[in-house]
Design an enzyme around this catalytic site. Structure first.
Site, PDB file in Angstrom:
ATOM      1  N   HIS A   1       1.420   0.446  18.751  1.00 34.16           N
ATOM      2  CA  HIS A   1       0.147  -0.153  18.330  1.00 34.16           C
ATOM      3  C   HIS A   1      -0.756  -0.506  19.500  1.00 34.16           C
ATOM      4  O   HIS A   1      -1.729  -1.241  19.358  1.00 34.16           O
ATOM      5  CB  HIS A   1       0.379  -1.370  17.436  1.00 34.16           C
ATOM      6  CG  HIS A   1       1.197  -1.019  16.227  1.00 34.16           C
ATOM      7  ND1 HIS A   1       0.695  -0.219  15.237  1.00 34.16           N
ATOM      8  CD2 HIS A   1       2.466  -1.292  15.883  1.00 34.16           C
ATOM      9  CE1 HIS A   1       1.637  -0.049  14.316  1.00 34.16           C
ATOM     10  NE2 HIS A   1       2.714  -0.685  14.688  1.00 34.16           N
TER      11      HIS A   1
ATOM     12  N   GLU B   1       0.841  -1.204   0.000  1.00 34.53           N
ATOM     13  CA  GLU B   1       0.000   0.000   0.000  1.00 34.53           C
ATOM     14  C   GLU B   1       0.867   1.241   0.000  1.00 34.53           C
ATOM     15  O   GLU B   1       2.000   1.201   0.486  1.00 34.53           O
ATOM     16  CB  GLU B   1      -0.860   0.044   1.287  1.00 34.53           C
ATOM     17  CG  GLU B   1      -2.062  -0.852   1.288  1.00 34.53           C
ATOM     18  CD  GLU B   1      -2.838  -0.764   2.601  1.00 34.53           C
ATOM     19  OE1 GLU B   1      -2.379  -0.111   3.549  1.00 34.53           O
ATOM     20  OE2 GLU B   1      -3.920  -1.371   2.657  1.00 34.53           O
TER      21      GLU B   1
ATOM     22  N   ARG C   1     -15.116  -8.002  17.024  1.00 27.88           N
ATOM     23  CA  ARG C   1     -15.322  -8.227  18.462  1.00 27.88           C
ATOM     24  C   ARG C   1     -15.845  -6.951  19.119  1.00 27.88           C
ATOM     25  O   ARG C   1     -15.873  -5.890  18.498  1.00 27.88           O
ATOM     26  CB  ARG C   1     -13.980  -8.590  19.105  1.00 27.88           C
ATOM     27  CG  ARG C   1     -12.974  -7.466  18.919  1.00 27.88           C
ATOM     28  CD  ARG C   1     -11.690  -7.646  19.700  1.00 27.88           C
ATOM     29  NE  ARG C   1     -10.896  -6.426  19.674  1.00 27.88           N
ATOM     30  CZ  ARG C   1     -10.070  -6.081  18.687  1.00 27.88           C
ATOM     31  NH1 ARG C   1      -9.920  -6.863  17.625  1.00 27.88           N
ATOM     32  NH2 ARG C   1      -9.395  -4.936  18.748  1.00 27.88           N
TER      33      ARG C   1
END
Ligand code: MV4
Length: 502
Positions: A245, A210, A302
């Site tokens: 992250h 990407e 989730r």
């Protein structure tokens, strides 16, 4: 194929919560509110945990390591059957995004409180997800939407989109297996390394390419979908404040979205969910560049850690919706019924030392006093005197505040952090103060590099020193005032009462 019985209303009298800590407890609160019996599972390290004490019934899974407890799918399913549970809620982490587990649960005749396993399987693969949404008009980062091994094709694509480019693993998550490539000379070696890393880490060597978005914001959209084709989005969460992250601060609404952009992204998120016949609660992740272009990244299948900020601005109990959808009820609202009320912010309180590179801080909660107030919510799974087990995620609690607007939510947050008393180990509370007092956060002008750009431990120490100086000045002034009063009293002045009242 969905069988007709899939849409039939099913009873749920007893729900096993296949998780621990704050999320297990949070789920059980709603289970109880709905008049359903709760079953806790626990590892030997969690025997005396609040989620075990709160549950109506509890059963031990095994030794502390997750692999022998909260990740033991067979054991959890057999215990659910033994206990007579007719639903399993997986929470987040552990087995929550494991499509094989969801399928096994359903095949055991138990309701999996989450999406259908087919949708989980598609969205568990970034490439399958891109393939699935391709036929809809959903913006994606320029690049290639399929696994790539041919270096010449890779060079061609990279030249088309322009360097730097990012190599990602299809099966990767949380930033694992990503590689930035600055120029063509590095492409071949980086691709080889990415493929071998993806093969060894995920058992799937598929990688794709990407354009690298240099300073993105991470904005995600909460969706809920019933089994009758009704899909509604519950607005965005801004999650750009992360380190390695790991999200640290989340808020809703985002301070950069206009109503038009919010509608566009919400509609796109709904289409992503529809593309895979998604049911239950889910989150569609987008990146936004500095020109406010947004791109679909992936879908999380989730309930997320940061779901409370959405609950606070919409008034919707997401776990209740999950249970109702799972047992075959229609959504009780449509897109026009939901709206944003005020502003909510969440700070994740980790047992980590913000002065020492956020290293895990082990120890015991010698003192643990929660902040309280109308606009304050604390979701936690520990009590004073407990220690934080080393086997699991070091998050102690989530501190969430609500306000009529962003400024109020921030002010309430700063006060709540001051009122939160944790002793015995280091936490990320002081780091929270740093964020919520920082001009970049307060002005809303920040991206995913916030921590790298602005944070050093010295910065908090400076702030703490300033606070200490202000505090000592106030204390000094107070002592001087008190002395004045005492002097007046000692002098038996007749007007001392009036002075005290001032
Ligand atoms: C990106 C990106 C820049 N450009 N993709 C990181 C985790 C995964 N969910 C996606 N991630 C990124 N994908 C392109 N084309 C930058 C990141 C990224 C990031 C994304 C969201 C929040 C924090 C992040 C921190 C570093 C990198």
């Amino acid at each position: 194929m969905l069988s007709p019985s899939h849409k039939q209303k099913r009873q749920m009298k007893k729900i096993l919560v296949a998780n621990r800590g704050e999320i297990a407890l949070r789920i059980m609160h709603t289970v109880r509110k709905m008049g359903i019996t709760s079953v806790a599972v626990y590892s030997e390290a969690d025997r005396d945990s609040p989620h075990v004490l709160f549950a109506d019934e509890a059963v031990c899974l095994g030794p502390a390591p997750s692999s022998q407890s909260y990740l033991n799918a067979d054991k959890i399913i057999s215990l659910a059957k033994e206990m007579g549970a007719d639903g399993i809620h997986p929470g987040y982490g552990f087995l929550s995004e494991n499509a094989d587990f969801a399928q096994q649960v359903e095949e055991a005749g138990i309701i999996f409180i989450g999406p259908g396993f087919e949708a989980m399987r598609i969205m568990g693969s970034k490439l399958a997800a891109k393939e699935c949404v391709k036929k809809y008009d959903i913006p994606m980062v320029p690049g290639i939407q399929e696994a790539i091994t041919d270096i010449n094709l890779a060079k061609e694509i990279a030249n088309q989109v322009g360097y730097p480019v990012l190599i990602k693993a299809s099966a990767g998550g949380g930033g694992k297996g990503m590689r930035i490539v600055e120029k063509e000379e590095e492409l071949e070696s980086q691709m080889e390394r990415a493929i071998s890393e993806a093969t060894s880490s995920f058992g799937d060597g598929s990688v794709f390419l990407e354009k690298y978005i240099a300073s993105p914001r991470h904005i995600e959209i909460q969706v809920v979908a019933d089994k009758f084709g009704n899909t509604v989005h519950l607005f965005e969460r801004e999650c750009s404040i992360q380190r390695r992250h790991q999200k640290v601060v989340e808020e809703s609404p985002s301070s950069v979205l206009t109503p038009e952009l919010r509608k566009k992204m919400g509609d796109a998120a709904v289409m992503v969910a529809r593309s895979c016949s998604y049911t239950n609660a889910g989150t569609v992740e987008f990146l936004m560049d500095d020109k406010m272009n947004f791109y679909f990244l992936e879908m999380n299948t989730r309930l997320q850690v940061e779901h409370p900020v959405t609950e606070m601005i919409t008034g919707i109990d997401l776990v209740e919706e999950q249970i109702k959808i799972a047992r075959g009820e229609k959504l009780g609202f449509n897109q026009d019924d939901v709206s944003i009320n005020g502003h909510a912010i969440e700070l994740r309180v980790y047992a980590e030392d913000p002065f020492n590179d956020f290293l895990p801080s082990t120890g015991t909660l010698h003192k643990y006093i929660r902040p309280e107030g109308e606009n304050i919510r604390v979701d936690d799974g520990y009590e004073e005197g407990m220690s934080i087990p080393v086997y699991y995620d070091p998050m102690i609690a989530k501190l969430i505040t609500h306000g009529n607007n962003r400024v109020e939510a921030i002010q309430t947050m700063l006060q709540a952090i001051r009122d939160y008393k944790i002793e015995g180990l280091s936490t990320t509370l002081p780091f929270g103060t740093f964020v919520f007092e920082h001009d970049a956060f307060v002005s809303g002008k920040f991206d995913t590099h916030f921590i790298n750009n602005y944070y050093t431990p010295e910065k908090i120490k400076e702030k703490q020193k300033q606070h200490a100086e202000i505090a000592s000045l106030i204390a000094l002034k107070y002592r001087m005032e008190k002395q004045k009063i005492l002097n007046v009293v000692e002098n038996k002045s007749t007007n001392w009462k009036h002075r005290l009242m001032d």
